[in-house]
Design an enzyme around this catalytic site. Structure first.
Site, PDB file in Angstrom:
ATOM      1  N   PRO A 197      -1.966  -7.259  -5.246  1.00 32.83           N
ATOM      2  CA  PRO A 197      -2.128  -8.364  -4.072  1.00 32.83           C
ATOM      3  C   PRO A 197      -0.656  -8.472  -3.269  1.00 32.83           C
ATOM      4  O   PRO A 197       0.423  -8.475  -3.709  1.00 32.83           O
ATOM      5  CB  PRO A 197      -1.892  -9.617  -5.076  1.00 32.83           C
ATOM      6  CG  PRO A 197      -1.279  -9.031  -6.392  1.00 32.83           C
ATOM      7  CD  PRO A 197      -1.584  -7.642  -6.655  1.00 32.83           C
TER       8      PRO A 197
ATOM      9  N   TYR B  93      -7.628 -10.170  14.632  1.00 34.38           N
ATOM     10  CA  TYR B  93      -8.591 -10.380  13.693  1.00 34.38           C
ATOM     11  C   TYR B  93      -9.665 -11.653  14.144  1.00 34.38           C
ATOM     12  O   TYR B  93     -10.443 -11.930  13.161  1.00 34.38           O
ATOM     13  CB  TYR B  93      -8.049 -10.266  12.309  1.00 34.38           C
ATOM     14  CG  TYR B  93      -7.227  -9.489  11.899  1.00 34.38           C
ATOM     15  CD1 TYR B  93      -7.576  -8.056  11.922  1.00 34.38           C
ATOM     16  CD2 TYR B  93      -5.875  -9.727  11.199  1.00 34.38           C
ATOM     17  CE1 TYR B  93      -6.739  -7.185  11.498  1.00 34.38           C
ATOM     18  CE2 TYR B  93      -4.970  -8.791  11.153  1.00 34.38           C
ATOM     19  CZ  TYR B  93      -5.465  -7.478  10.923  1.00 34.38           C
ATOM     20  OH  TYR B  93      -4.450  -6.613  10.698  1.00 34.38           O
TER      21      TYR B  93
ATOM     22  N   CYS C 134       2.848 -12.544  28.103  1.00 34.93           N
ATOM     23  CA  CYS C 134       2.208 -12.687  29.450  1.00 34.93           C
ATOM     24  C   CYS C 134       0.849 -11.959  29.092  1.00 34.93           C
ATOM     25  O   CYS C 134       0.507 -10.926  29.354  1.00 34.93           O
ATOM     26  CB  CYS C 134       2.790 -11.750  30.320  1.00 34.93           C
ATOM     27  SG  CYS C 134       4.075 -12.623  30.906  1.00 34.93           S
ATOM     28  N   GLU C 135      -0.094 -12.563  28.387  1.00 38.43           N
ATOM     29  CA  GLU C 135      -1.302 -12.206  27.686  1.00 38.43           C
ATOM     30  C   GLU C 135      -2.340 -13.579  27.581  1.00 38.43           C
ATOM     31  O   GLU C 135      -1.731 -14.259  27.039  1.00 38.43           O
ATOM     32  CB  GLU C 135      -1.184 -11.290  26.830  1.00 38.43           C
ATOM     33  CG  GLU C 135      -2.583 -10.721  26.426  1.00 38.43           C
ATOM     34  CD  GLU C 135      -2.084  -8.986  26.032  1.00 38.43           C
ATOM     35  OE1 GLU C 135      -2.968  -8.553  25.026  1.00 38.43           O
ATOM     36  OE2 GLU C 135      -0.853  -8.594  25.949  1.00 38.43           O
TER      37      GLU C 135
ATOM     38  N   TYR D 127       1.574 -10.894   6.740  1.00 41.33           N
ATOM     39  CA  TYR D 127       1.151 -10.127   7.563  1.00 41.33           C
ATOM     40  C   TYR D 127       1.593 -10.671   9.235  1.00 41.33           C
ATOM     41  O   TYR D 127       0.952 -10.532  10.013  1.00 41.33           O
ATOM     42  CB  TYR D 127      -0.399  -9.700   7.745  1.00 41.33           C
ATOM     43  CG  TYR D 127      -0.710  -8.636   6.474  1.00 41.33           C
ATOM     44  CD1 TYR D 127      -0.228  -7.560   6.541  1.00 41.33           C
ATOM     45  CD2 TYR D 127      -1.425  -9.413   5.349  1.00 41.33           C
ATOM     46  CE1 TYR D 127      -0.467  -6.903   5.147  1.00 41.33           C
ATOM     47  CE2 TYR D 127      -1.605  -8.850   4.235  1.00 41.33           C
ATOM     48  CZ  TYR D 127      -1.252  -7.482   3.984  1.00 41.33           C
ATOM     49  OH  TYR D 127      -1.667  -6.778   2.873  1.00 41.33           O
TER      50      TYR D 127
HETATM   51  N1  LLP Z   1      -3.303  -2.123  -1.710  1.00 39.76           N
HETATM   52  C1  LLP Z   1      -3.415  -1.313  -0.651  1.00 39.76           C
HETATM   53  C2  LLP Z   1      -3.764  -0.064  -0.819  1.00 39.76           C
HETATM   54  C3  LLP Z   1      -3.648  -1.826   0.679  1.00 39.76           C
HETATM   55  O1  LLP Z   1      -3.818  -0.983   1.731  1.00 39.76           O
HETATM   56  C4  LLP Z   1      -3.162  -3.303   0.832  1.00 39.76           C
HETATM   57  C5  LLP Z   1      -3.537  -3.792   2.156  1.00 39.76           C
HETATM   58  C6  LLP Z   1      -3.040  -4.172  -0.163  1.00 39.76           C
HETATM   59  C7  LLP Z   1      -3.068  -3.467  -1.409  1.00 39.76           C
HETATM   60  C8  LLP Z   1      -2.659  -5.391  -0.314  1.00 39.76           C
HETATM   61  O2  LLP Z   1      -3.631  -6.199   0.235  1.00 39.76           O
HETATM   62  P1  LLP Z   1      -3.810  -7.794   0.326  1.00 39.76           P
HETATM   63  O3  LLP Z   1      -3.767  -8.357  -0.885  1.00 39.76           O
HETATM   64  O4  LLP Z   1      -2.420  -8.420   1.071  1.00 39.76           O
HETATM   65  O5  LLP Z   1      -4.844  -8.110   1.245  1.00 39.76           O
HETATM   66  N2  LLP Z   1      -2.841  -6.709   8.421  1.00 39.76           N
HETATM   67  C9  LLP Z   1      -4.231  -7.359   7.765  1.00 39.76           C
HETATM   68  C10 LLP Z   1      -4.232  -6.874   6.227  1.00 39.76           C
HETATM   69  C11 LLP Z   1      -4.285  -5.418   6.159  1.00 39.76           C
HETATM   70  C12 LLP Z   1      -4.100  -5.162   4.943  1.00 39.76           C
HETATM   71  C13 LLP Z   1      -3.863  -3.595   4.706  1.00 39.76           C
HETATM   72  N3  LLP Z   1      -3.853  -2.836   3.232  1.00 39.76           N
HETATM   73  C14 LLP Z   1      -4.115  -8.725   7.967  1.00 39.76           C
HETATM   74  O6  LLP Z   1      -3.347  -9.318   8.524  1.00 39.76           O
HETATM   75  O7  LLP Z   1      -5.086  -9.409   7.311  1.00 39.76           O
END
Ligand code: LLP
Length: 472
Positions: free
Chosen positions: A317, A364, A391-392, A421
């Site tokens: 997580p 997103y 500027c967008e 993120y």
């Molecule tokens: N494990 C792997 C292999 C991953 O690629 C990711 C996230 C995680 C764990 C952790 O996922 P989480 O529990 O944080 O959802 N930038 C996007 C999220 C991209 C996540 C990429 N990989 C956002 O802001 O929603």
């Protein structure tokens, strides 16, 4: 080609963007405990975090700033670590040495996916055996550093990498523990850019065309690699465990096939991260306890079905640990009513940050909750759009927010659930320095990532550092 835009916040891709925010809250001063950090409160009208008023925090640290509730973070980490499951915090959500140290204290492991994240983990002295190294294009240099550091596991993602890692491990004289990243073909109900286990994308080895089995065989064929287990990650901001059920079913099916074909019993199944958090009222994620008990149950049932010994279960997580712990505080610069076609009015509220500190709304269509933080107001709320200073026109921080009608320049706005993120995906667009991260606990605030300065940015420019070049 037009791309389909799904809100990353709501549960399913079919929900209308920002729909939840269109319901006018009864009292816009209230902090919904499902969304705000545990210590967030309103005292004499002012939002407080960790016992400190945000007005005092901003007076000391400036704005915009990410304020992180350390107790909230630690208690979330502890809730994840309290089960018989290995928990690797996904450093991509947000990483700095202080956070790495707290997670190490709380008994978690750490998932890093670049040389940079590995460098932070190393700088914090994070125990190497509790590190796992991810990524679909790890360079030879990164693999060398990871192997030399003694990382506990490398999750391999391509045949090129298996050969590369085998050579690096052999050269270092070690037997590197490896997991295979398996593409399980699950379509998680989330934004397409953060869904990762469907077939047509860059990560992992597919089960469907037999690549995952061949990858396991390739690892088994190398003396310098030890096949420890299988890994799957189905996406991010997921509210339902049904996707994990299918993923576990398919991964365990492969584990059984490997036992039948090669006589190997794998030690570990890693089901990745992706568990959702509440960004707006009505979002209702499961607790770590509910999630982990369910995942353990799923793995036990699947293993029993194919007669496998239950392996160690691991999860990764990121958002669910750090996301709810931090808020961003901005200062309002301008308040501008704009008349839309049909005569309705939208109030554009410009703040002193924007898409450079939170790209998630633009990228997103993510939804956020925002409140007036420096005072309470009983004035009739108006529907606002919180925008940045870039500027967008897509530079939107909160698409729809109900805020008191007397909102004015100089007011402070707090946006909830920005721990994951946001700082980690921050940019210097328009040469805007990135905000600091300040931890707050028991009335004390501590900078854990300092504010970037214009000088930091200029230092990358030879015209600044070397007066002999590029001057007009
Ligand atoms: N494990 C792997 C292999 C991953 O690629 C990711 C996230 C995680 C764990 C952790 O996922 P989480 O529990 O944080 O959802 N930038 C996007 C999220 C991209 C996540 C990429 N990989 C956002 O802001 O929603």
């Amino acid at each position: 080609m037009a791309r389909t835009v799904h809100p990353a916040g709501p549960r399913h891709a079919d929900d209308a963007p920002g729909a939840a925010s269109l319901f006018r809250p009864r009292d816009v001063n209230v902090l919904d405990p499902a969304i705000w950090p545990v210590s967030a409160d309103r005292v004499d009208g002012v939002v407080t975090l960790g016992g400190v008023a945000v007005t005092d925090l901003v007076a000391e640290h400036g704005s915009p700033t990410f304020f992180l509730d350390e107790d909230d973070l630690r208690s979330r980490a502890r809730d994840w670590a309290a089960h018989d499951v290995d928990v690797y915090y996904a450093g991509k959500a947000f990483l700095c040495t202080a956070l790495a140290r707290w997670l190490a204290d709380e008994g978690l492991g750490l998932d890093v996916c670049t040389g940079g994240e590995l460098a932070v983990a190393r700088a914090a002295g994070f125990p190497a055996e509790r590190l796992e190294f991810h990524g679909n294009n790890k360079s030879t240099a990164e693999l060398r550093r990871a192997v030399a550091a003694g990382v506990g596991q490398v999750i391999v993602d391509s045949f090129d990498e298996i050969d590369r890692l085998a050579a690096v491990a052999a050269e270092a004289g070690v037997r590197q523990r490896v997991l295979i990243r398996v593409t399980v073909g699950v379509e998680a109900h989330t934004h397409e850019f953060i869904a990762t286990a469907h077939e047509d994308q860059k990560f992992g080895f597919s089960l469907r065309d037999g690549a995952a089995a061949r990858a396991a065989e390739a690892v088994l064929a190398h003396e310098s690699l030890e096949l420890v287990g299988l890994h799957s990650h189905i996406g991010s901001q997921i509210f339902e465990t049904s996707g994990f059920e299918i993923a576990a079913h398919r991964v365990i099916g492969l584990a059984a096939a490997l036992r039948d074909r090669h006589g190997v019993e794998l030690d570990e199944i890693n089901l990745g991260g992706g568990l959702g958090i509440a960004y707006v009222s009505g979002d209702d994620p499961e607790t770590p306890k509910q999630t982990l008990e369910r995942l353990i149950g799923i793995v036990e049932v699947e293993c029993a079905t194919v007669g496998l010994r239950v392996p160690r279960i691991a999860v990764e997580p990121g958002r669910a640990i750090v996301g709810p712990s931090a808020i961003t505080v901005y200062e309002v610069g301008t308040v501008k009513p704009v008349t839309l076609d049909g005569g309705t009015e939208r109030v554009y509220v410009s703040v002193d940050g924007g898409m450079s500190d939170n790209i998630r709304t633009a990228l997103y269509d993510a939804a956020y909750t925002c409140v007036l933080a420096n005072r309470r107001s009983e004035v009739e709320p108006i529907l606002c759009r919180i925008v940045g200073k870039h500027c967008e026109s897509g530079d939107i921080v909160v698409r729809d927010a109900w805020l008191p009608g007397d909102l004015r320049p100089g007011d402070l706005l707090a946006v909830a659930a920005t721990g994951a993120y946001c700082r980690s995906m921050a940019s210097n667009y328009n040469h805007v320095p990135r905000p600091p991260v300040v931890a707050v606990r028991g009335g004390v605030s501590t900078v854990i990532v300092r504010r970037e300065t214009e000088e930091d940015l200029l230092r990358l420019d030879p015209g600044f550092t070397d007066p002999g070049v590029h001057r007009v």
